[in-house]
Design a protein around this motif. Structure first.
Motif, mmCIF file in Angstrom:
data_model
loop_
_atom_site.group_PDB
_atom_site.id
_atom_site.type_symbol
_atom_site.label_atom_id
_atom_site.label_comp_id
_atom_site.label_asym_id
_atom_site.label_seq_id
_atom_site.Cartn_x
_atom_site.Cartn_y
_atom_site.Cartn_z
ATOM 1 N N GLN A 164 0.832 -1.206 0.000
ATOM 2 C CA GLN A 164 0.000 0.000 0.000
ATOM 3 C C GLN A 164 0.870 1.261 0.000
ATOM 4 O O GLN A 164 0.585 2.231 -0.687
ATOM 5 N N ARG A 168 2.277 1.872 -3.476
ATOM 6 C CA ARG A 168 1.277 2.441 -4.375
ATOM 7 C C ARG A 168 1.045 3.931 -4.088
ATOM 8 O O ARG A 168 0.938 4.745 -5.005
ATOM 9 N N ALA A 169 0.951 4.293 -2.818
ATOM 10 C CA ALA A 169 0.745 5.700 -2.451
ATOM 11 C C ALA A 169 1.923 6.561 -2.903
ATOM 12 O O ALA A 169 1.740 7.667 -3.424
ATOM 13 N N THR A 216 3.932 5.920 -5.379
ATOM 14 C CA THR A 216 3.895 5.987 -6.842
ATOM 15 C C THR A 216 2.882 7.040 -7.303
ATOM 16 O O THR A 216 3.165 7.857 -8.184
ATOM 17 N N ARG A 217 1.673 7.020 -6.680
ATOM 18 C CA ARG A 217 0.654 8.010 -7.053
ATOM 19 C C ARG A 217 1.142 9.430 -6.761
ATOM 20 O O ARG A 217 0.993 10.334 -7.585
ATOM 21 N N THR A 218 1.717 9.637 -5.589
ATOM 22 C CA THR A 218 2.220 10.972 -5.224
ATOM 23 C C THR A 218 3.311 11.427 -6.176
ATOM 24 O O THR A 218 3.351 12.581 -6.598
ATOM 25 N N SER A 219 4.198 10.513 -6.536
ATOM 26 C CA SER A 219 5.279 10.856 -7.474
ATOM 27 C C SER A 219 4.716 11.278 -8.823
ATOM 28 O O SER A 219 5.207 12.228 -9.441
ATOM 29 N N LEU A 220 3.674 10.570 -9.283
ATOM 30 C CA LEU A 220 3.069 10.942 -10.563
ATOM 31 C C LEU A 220 2.430 12.329 -10.483
ATOM 32 O O LEU A 220 2.571 13.134 -11.405
ATOM 33 N N VAL A 221 1.720 12.621 -9.389
ATOM 34 C CA VAL A 221 1.094 13.936 -9.233
ATOM 35 C C VAL A 221 2.154 15.028 -9.208
ATOM 36 O O VAL A 221 2.028 16.064 -9.880
#
Length: 200
Positions: free
Chosen positions: A35, A38-39, A41-46
């Motif tokens: 988890q 994944r968090a 990865t999402r933050t890095s993309l944003v």
């Protein structure tokens, strides 16, 4: 019976359905790490999208800045019109002239002050300064001059001028406007009449 290999089922028999082997259960630390990954990865993309968008905004082509307005003396004209009908008041030693102030282009110009070079002569404008002039709207100005001391004014004004202080959105400037030979003749005549009774 001799044979090598597994025993095959006979007629009318079938192999038993065996459920698949259960997957090994993941522990709580493994789930937490997944988890968290994944968090992150999402933050890095944003963050990457925001940084990329900000970079594009900052480096976008800039439009040309609007040109600076012209200096007020470049766009203002003062033209001598004529003396007024009530030419010279010998008792008050005063006389009036009419001029026209025109702003040829750009933002409005404010006429801050009008003066003239002779120490013995004062000038008052109507309308009183300061007043504004706009492009395409010439202003007729009446200049009333009063002789305070005849000894300090020339009897024959050779090349008289008006000092006009102008201001617009760009600058404030003082400009000397030469109004031409007709103004020089009319001013000389008015000064002679105004000072005709002066013994000095």
């Amino acid at each position: 019976m001799s044979g090598v290999g597994p025993v095959e089922p006979g007629e009318g028999t079938h192999a038993r359905d065996v459920p698949p082997a259960p997957r090994p259960r993941r522990g709580a630390p493994a789930r937490y790490l997944e988890q968290h990954r994944r968090a992150v990865t999402r933050t890095s993309l944003v963050v990457a999208v925001l940084v990329g968008g900000g970079s594009l905004y900052v480096t976008r082509p800039q439009g040309e800045p609007p040109p600076a307005p012209p200096y007020p003396t470049q766009v203002t004209a003062v033209e001598y019109l004529h003396p007024r009908a009530t030419d010279v008041d010998t008792a008050a030693r005063s006389f009036s002239f009419a001029v026209e102030v025109t702003t040829e282009s750009g933002p409005p110009v404010t006429v801050v002050r009008i003066s003239q070079p002779y120490a013995g002569l004062s000038v008052i404008s109507s309308p009183r300064t300061p007043f504004r002039t706009k492009t395409g709207s010439p202003r007729k100005i009446t200049l009333t001059m009063r002789v305070a001391e005849c000894g300090k004014v020339p009897r024959n004004a050779g090349l008289p001028f008006l000092d006009v202080t102008l201001r617009n959105a760009r600058a404030i400037q003082v400009h000397s406007f030469i109004l031409g030979p007709q103004y020089a003749q009319d001013l000389s005549r008015a000064l002679q009449v105004a000072c005709s009774n002066d013994s000095g």
